[in-house]
Design a protein around this motif. Structure first.
Motif, PDB file in Angstrom:
ATOM      1  N   LYS B 166       2.022   0.980  -3.968  1.00 16.53           N
ATOM      2  CA  LYS B 166       2.600   2.309  -4.240  1.00 16.53           C
ATOM      3  C   LYS B 166       1.843   3.024  -5.355  1.00 16.53           C
ATOM      4  N   ALA B 167       1.287   2.243  -6.272  1.00 13.42           N
ATOM      5  CA  ALA B 167       0.611   2.826  -7.433  1.00 13.42           C
ATOM      6  C   ALA B 167      -0.912   2.773  -7.303  1.00 13.42           C
ATOM      7  N   LYS B 168      -1.407   2.553  -6.080  1.00 14.89           N
ATOM      8  CA  LYS B 168      -2.867   2.456  -5.895  1.00 14.89           C
ATOM      9  C   LYS B 168      -3.536   3.802  -6.195  1.00 14.89           C
ATOM     10  N   PRO B 169      -4.847   3.786  -6.498  1.00 21.07           N
ATOM     11  CA  PRO B 169      -5.561   5.042  -6.722  1.00 21.07           C
ATOM     12  C   PRO B 169      -5.366   5.998  -5.543  1.00 21.07           C
ATOM     13  N   ALA B 170      -5.144   7.273  -5.831  1.00 20.92           N
ATOM     14  CA  ALA B 170      -4.698   8.241  -4.824  1.00 20.92           C
ATOM     15  C   ALA B 170      -5.638   8.375  -3.629  1.00 20.92           C
ATOM     16  N   MET B 171      -6.942   8.306  -3.836  1.00 25.65           N
ATOM     17  CA  MET B 171      -7.874   8.543  -2.737  1.00 25.65           C
ATOM     18  C   MET B 171      -8.334   7.274  -2.032  1.00 25.65           C
ATOM     19  N   LYS B 172      -7.831   6.143  -2.467  1.00 21.75           N
ATOM     20  CA  LYS B 172      -8.264   4.866  -1.882  1.00 21.75           C
ATOM     21  C   LYS B 172      -7.547   4.605  -0.553  1.00 21.75           C
ATOM     22  N   HIS B 173      -8.307   4.299   0.492  1.00 23.38           N
ATOM     23  CA  HIS B 173      -7.710   3.884   1.758  1.00 23.38           C
ATOM     24  C   HIS B 173      -7.522   2.369   1.750  1.00 23.38           C
ATOM     25  N   VAL B 174      -6.342   1.936   2.141  1.00 21.39           N
ATOM     26  CA  VAL B 174      -6.073   0.500   2.235  1.00 21.39           C
ATOM     27  C   VAL B 174      -5.549   0.201   3.641  1.00 21.39           C
ATOM     28  N   VAL B 175      -6.140  -0.784   4.289  1.00 25.23           N
ATOM     29  CA  VAL B 175      -5.731  -1.170   5.646  1.00 25.23           C
ATOM     30  C   VAL B 175      -5.189  -2.599   5.607  1.00 25.23           C
ATOM     31  N   VAL B 176      -3.972  -2.776   6.109  1.00 20.45           N
ATOM     32  CA  VAL B 176      -3.325  -4.090   6.123  1.00 20.45           C
ATOM     33  C   VAL B 176      -3.103  -4.504   7.572  1.00 20.45           C
ATOM     34  N   THR B 177      -3.483  -5.736   7.922  1.00 22.81           N
ATOM     35  CA  THR B 177      -3.248  -6.191   9.290  1.00 22.81           C
ATOM     36  C   THR B 177      -2.380  -7.447   9.314  1.00 22.81           C
ATOM     37  N   GLY B 178      -1.941  -7.786  10.519  1.00 23.65           N
ATOM     38  CA  GLY B 178      -1.171  -9.015  10.726  1.00 23.65           C
ATOM     39  C   GLY B 178       0.166  -8.724  11.390  1.00 23.65           C
ATOM     40  N   ARG B 179       0.592  -9.655  12.246  1.00 23.94           N
ATOM     41  CA  ARG B 179       1.876  -9.441  12.915  1.00 23.94           C
ATOM     42  C   ARG B 179       3.030  -9.564  11.930  1.00 23.94           C
ATOM     43  N   ASN B 180       4.197  -9.121  12.349  1.00 23.02           N
ATOM     44  CA  ASN B 180       5.406  -9.212  11.533  1.00 23.02           C
ATOM     45  C   ASN B 180       5.291  -8.522  10.177  1.00 23.02           C
ATOM     46  N   ALA B 181       4.751  -7.307  10.165  1.00 25.63           N
ATOM     47  CA  ALA B 181       4.705  -6.555   8.907  1.00 25.63           C
ATOM     48  C   ALA B 181       6.120  -6.413   8.353  1.00 25.63           C
ATOM     49  N   LYS B 182       6.250  -6.582   7.060  1.00 29.69           N
ATOM     50  CA  LYS B 182       7.572  -6.465   6.428  1.00 29.69           C
ATOM     51  C   LYS B 182       8.030  -5.001   6.413  1.00 29.69           C
ATOM     52  N   ASP B 183       9.326  -4.811   6.563  1.00 30.19           N
ATOM     53  CA  ASP B 183       9.885  -3.451   6.546  1.00 30.19           C
ATOM     54  C   ASP B 183       9.528  -2.697   5.274  1.00 30.19           C
ATOM     55  N   GLU B 184       9.527  -3.397   4.145  1.00 28.29           N
ATOM     56  CA  GLU B 184       9.223  -2.759   2.862  1.00 28.29           C
ATOM     57  C   GLU B 184       7.814  -2.173   2.854  1.00 28.29           C
TER      58      GLU B 184
END
Lengths: 214, 214
Positions: B166-184
């Motif tokens: 939530k507090a990552k640098p504003a212009m940084k793209h972050v990609v997360v993979t994997g099944r069963n992503a948490k609702d949060e």
């Protein structure tokens, strides 16, 4: 492990008990997996379909293209809708001279041209090219990017496409992308993934950005 | 257009009528699209999640990586599960020396190790590395491949990960993979795609093949 760690309880179990249960569970999982893998012996060219309303259909297809190239395979790409895959992918593909053949249907997005007859002619030309690429021995994998769109608009007859793909060379991989894949195509495919949109940044006013969207 | 073509009827309309209707429809579609695009003005680093049981989560993420590299952006990759992305992607990434940073968690698939404490320590080390990569200005996009798996096994607390992202640098793209992503995680993401498996070649005895699966 310290005594305080040992007594930190989750669901009434100690860390040590959790570890032991985990090891047992993973051992069983691995055994089950190994057993399944042993039964998988067929090697064949796959017909892969990426469909659905979500992002990632073409992106994953290009991921497959790059993986294949990294493995020394040769690839051909036919784009049934122009105006996509500009700078980004193109620059990476240029790193593999002689190993990639690219064909773009020259007419832009359908809602840009508004010319149905020109779109039909372009779809036909792209399909003729696709057939030639699939039939020649040069390429291991052929990507038909956005072919589903063209089928959906009935610019090509699905029966004709299905008949051809059913008889494709046995070891050739063919990847088809685009939303609204026809049932007839899904029927004959080996691997079908539906990309479903759960959340899209457009909804909060974020524009398409270089390096992400194009 | 010949007379016979003109009188070939679909749904009671001539080809010419179909063309005219099509042009009108596409014109409206384009206008609607242009209007929507004009409202999309925000530029920001996106938090992108690829989840679901289907294929293509990591493949599409690597597609994004290659697109970004093709656009001259710098990329970092942290693999939370080892034993994937071997030869294929690696060879393509090698074409971009100095533009990609790769970190692999050194412990193989969880069902290979069966050692929960070692997996927890490896997940923690990979997450610490991920945080450093996201915070430094060097990279435009950071891929956290299979982070969802690690969160699902509670090797990392989702609250801690969410608070950081939530507090990552504003212009940084972050990609997360994997099944069963948490609702949060889905809650705070900008773009979430669920890859759903419609058909898988494993079911008909086809084995994982070089250039397609790895």
């Amino acid at each position: 492990m310290s005594e305080s760690e040992r007594t930190r309880i989750t669901d009434g179990m100690s860390e040590a008990e959790l570890d032991a249960r985990h090891a047992e569970k993973m051992k069983k999982k691995k055994a089950a997996r190994d057993k399944i893998l042993a039964t998988k012996t067929v090697e064949k060219g796959l017909l892969i379909v990426h469909t659905g309303k979500g992002k990632g259909k073409s992106t994953a297809a290009f991921g497959l293209v790059f993986r294949a190239l990294g493995n020394g395979m040769k690839v051909a790409i036919v784009q049934f809708v122009k105006g996509k895959w500009e700078t980004g992918e193109r620059k990476v593909l240029e790193k593999f001279p002689g190993e990639v053949t690219m064909t773009a249907m020259g007419d832009g997005f359908t809602w840009e041209t508004q010319d149905r007859q020109r779109d039909i002619a372009a779809a036909r030309a792209a399909w003729d090219r696709a057939k030639a690429l699939i039939m020649d021995d040069e390429h291991d994998l052929v990507l038909l990017d956005e072919l589903n769109i063209v089928l959906r608009y009935d610019y090509l007859a699905v029966a004709e496409v299905v008949e051809f793909l059913k008889a494709k060379p046995a070891m050739k991989h063919v990847v088809v992308t685009g939303r609204n894949a026809k049932d007839e195509l899904i029927e004959i495919a080996d691997l079908v993934t539906e990309m479903e949109m759960i959340k899209h940044p457009f909804r909060s006013g974020v524009k398409a950005q270089r390096g992400i969207e194009f």
